[in-house]
Each structure stands twice: as C-alpha cells, then as structure tokens.
Scaffold this active site. Sequence first.
Site, short mmCIF file in Angstrom:
data_model
loop_
_atom_site.label_atom_id
_atom_site.label_comp_id
_atom_site.label_asym_id
_atom_site.label_seq_id
_atom_site.Cartn_x
_atom_site.Cartn_y
_atom_site.Cartn_z
N TYR A 7 -16.43 16.18 -15.46
CA TYR A 7 -16.89 14.79 -15.47
C TYR A 7 -18.02 14.60 -14.44
O TYR A 7 -17.94 15.12 -13.33
CB TYR A 7 -15.69 13.90 -15.13
CG TYR A 7 -15.99 12.43 -15.10
CD1 TYR A 7 -16.29 11.74 -16.27
CD2 TYR A 7 -15.94 11.71 -13.92
CE1 TYR A 7 -16.55 10.39 -16.25
CE2 TYR A 7 -16.19 10.35 -13.89
CZ TYR A 7 -16.50 9.69 -15.06
OH TYR A 7 -16.75 8.35 -15.03
N ARG A 26 0.85 -1.20 0.00
CA ARG A 26 0.00 0.00 0.00
C ARG A 26 0.88 1.25 0.00
O ARG A 26 0.60 2.23 -0.66
CB ARG A 26 -0.97 0.02 1.19
CG ARG A 26 -1.68 1.37 1.35
CD ARG A 26 -2.96 1.35 2.17
NE ARG A 26 -2.93 0.48 3.31
CZ ARG A 26 -2.21 0.72 4.43
NH1 ARG A 26 -1.50 1.81 4.55
NH2 ARG A 26 -2.24 -0.14 5.43
N LYS A 74 -8.64 5.40 -19.26
CA LYS A 74 -8.89 5.87 -20.61
C LYS A 74 -7.63 5.74 -21.48
O LYS A 74 -7.20 4.64 -21.73
CB LYS A 74 -9.42 7.31 -20.55
CG LYS A 74 -10.51 7.51 -19.47
CD LYS A 74 -11.79 6.74 -19.72
CE LYS A 74 -12.71 6.67 -18.51
NZ LYS A 74 -13.07 7.94 -17.91
C1 LIG Z 1 -13.52 8.42 -16.64
C2 LIG Z 1 -13.18 9.77 -16.19
C3 LIG Z 1 -12.97 10.07 -14.84
C4 LIG Z 1 -13.12 9.03 -13.75
O1 LIG Z 1 -12.18 8.01 -13.87
P1 LIG Z 1 -12.49 6.51 -13.40
O2 LIG Z 1 -11.23 5.81 -13.76
O3 LIG Z 1 -13.70 6.03 -14.13
O4 LIG Z 1 -12.73 6.57 -11.93
C5 LIG Z 1 -12.64 11.37 -14.50
N1 LIG Z 1 -12.53 12.34 -15.45
C6 LIG Z 1 -12.73 12.08 -16.75
C7 LIG Z 1 -12.59 13.19 -17.73
C8 LIG Z 1 -13.06 10.80 -17.17
O5 LIG Z 1 -13.28 10.58 -18.48
#
Ligand SMILES: *Cc1c(COP(=O)(O)O)cnc(C)c1O
Length: 382
Positions: free
Chosen positions: A98, A46, A195
Amino acid sequence: MHFRTRAIHVGNEACKQTGAVVPPLHVASTFVQPGAGDWGEFDYSRSGNPTRKQFETTLASLEGSVGALAFSTGMAATHCVTSMLSAGDHVVAGSDIYGGTYRLLHKVASRAGVEVTLVDSTDAANVAAAITPQTKLVWIESPGNPKMTITDIAACAEIAKKHDVLLGVDSTFATPVLTRPLELGADIVMHSATKYIGGHSDLMGGALVVKDKQLFDDLYFVQNATGGIMGPLEAFLCSRGLKTLELRVREQSRTALELSQWLNGHDQVKRVLYPGLPQHPGHDVAKRQMQGGFGAMLSFELTGDFAATKKFAESTKLFQLAVSLGAVESLIEQPASMSHASYDAADRAKHGISDGLIRLSVGLEAVEDLQADLEQAFKAIE
Ligand SMILES: *Cc1c(COP(=O)(O)O)cnc(C)c1O
C-alpha cells in the site's frame, strides 16, 4: 463454531442489565473505580473501552488469535508495529505494498533510523536474500495493490521463523474470510477496517491481530502510549460489519471472478490482473492460501492510452470514481492518476503500473448491472 456463527456471537453477548440483543454503545471516556488505586476492568477509554473490546474479541476469534487491537485507521495500526523498531533495525517489505505503508516506512520510520529494503515478494527467495542480521520485520501484502500480486505467506513465515524475525501481513484485501495469515505462520495481521470490515464506506479504522501473548502486550503498550485507538462509534459499526463480512466477501468475490472472466475476453482489454484467473502468475498459490474466493479487487489494462483510460474511469455510472475499496458500492479508479499518482512516472513504470491500468473494487450490486455499466464505458472510448 463456524466462522459465520462466531462473527455473530463471539463478543456479542446480550446486555445483562436490559436484555438488549445488541450490546450498548459505550461512549464514556472514564469509568467509576471500585476504590482509589483499585482498577476495575475499564478505567479510561484510551486504555480500554467495552465497545472497542467487543469488536476486538470478535475479530480475534475470526483470525484464530489471542487478541486484537483496534486503531483509528489502518495506518495507525501499521505505525504501531513500526514504532516497536529502533535505530539500526531493518525491515524487508514487498514492493507491491500500500502506498501509505511505503510512505510510512520511507518518510517516517526512516527518521528513527529504521532501514527498509523493498523486494518482489511474489518470489519468497527474494525475501530470504534481503534479510540481514539487523532485520526485525518482514512486511507483506497479499493480494498486493494495484497489480493483485500474490505472496506465499507460508513460505515467508518459514523464512521469518528461520531468521527469528517477525512476519507482518497486511490482509486488508483478503479479509479473514479468504485468508488467515496467523494459521499460515505469520506473527501479525493488519487490517484497514475502513475497507471490508466496515464494508459500507462510512468509517475509518484499523486493526492488528497477533498470535503471541507477549507480542500482544508489547503492541498494546505502544497503542496505549501513543493513543491511536478506534473510537466507540467506529467499533460499534465494525462489530456490525463483521456479522455480514463472510456473506459480503464471498458474494463480491463471485461477482469479481465473473467480471474478470468477461473482461478477459474483451477486445479493448490488454490483460486482466485477477488471482482467480488461471493465467495469473499467483493463481496456484492463491488457490492454496485463499479459501472460497479470490477477493473482490481486480485490475485490468486497457488497449487505450492515458487519456482514453482516464475517460473510461470517468464514464462509468454505477462504478463511482473514488479511491478506497471494500464496500458494498462498486468503485473505479485509474492508479496512474489517482492512488499511485505520488509515484513518479519512471517508478510507476518500474512497478508495472501503466497508464492504461484500471482498478475496480467490486461491490454488492448485480453482476449484470455492473457489466452493462462497464460495457457502456467501453463504448464511450471506442
Ligand atoms: C486503505 C489501506 C491501508 C490504510 O488504511 P487506512 O484505514 O486508510 O489508514 C493499508 N493497507 C491497505 C491494503 C489498504 O487498502
């Protein structure tokens, strides 16, 4: 070294013991110590793990920073930042953030007594006007979601500096390939590694990158105290993802630009929202703060109604109907019924998210195939 070279070599030294070109994946939860109370570099996963550290080292280099912290998800990364706030503190955030960040600020951080003001950050004057003596954090996203709004990061950094508040930038859509907010004066960069960094729709992850050592230490303290770290397998995959990030993002951006130009002239399209088009209100700022591409996310409004738009989104074959974004496979969604369904209709209208809006995450497929796929979906709703 250039970006691409650092993405491959920084943090990725060959294994000293075996010579393996790819460093091994360390899944151990605990590490043998040199002596009682005599801590080695790693003691418990951790607090620190070699595979996670490897990814953090490469990402820190790509953003031009002192250090990066990897989390289990993007939201865990953002939550680490809001966990540093106390009752009475105030946050100014862009209105095109978001949805999950909106929920975190309004339904979780608010419980700790943190106040939030949302402003249209495409005009930095709105950000300046919303700052109060209690403001501790400005949080922006560029390009924004789902309208691809552009916020001037350097202008916001100047305002944040003047008022001695932190500027955090959710740079998930831009990636360090196109924009490096720390170089523009931001204090914290956040990524959903789920992403583009992961890039293959096969992991969840998040990251914070900072310029200041004290801020890094403060965030590390919260991360270690709350425990939302990235697992070693995800870190291994993210390291692999970074190696091709520049190639993927540039190519996907090129395809998105080409599709946006084609959609722009289509008679079933009311308007295209893509910062690479000269008529986009953020085009000039985007030209300045995005290098070598305008991203691979694009939205457009159909001339049809809610039902026709829903049918369009359900009619593509290569573009798969799904939320999320940033991977090699192209995705399509209707914000009004999917990513932004939790907003009520009036709120959606206020934010300009119409029933006819379609959002595309453009992948790595051939542009001709993607265009043909959209064309057959247009025919399906004629
Ligand atoms: C997907 C996303 C998040 C959140 O990320 P997670 O990995 O789903 O928790 C935050 N900001 C943007 C712009 C995103 O596309």
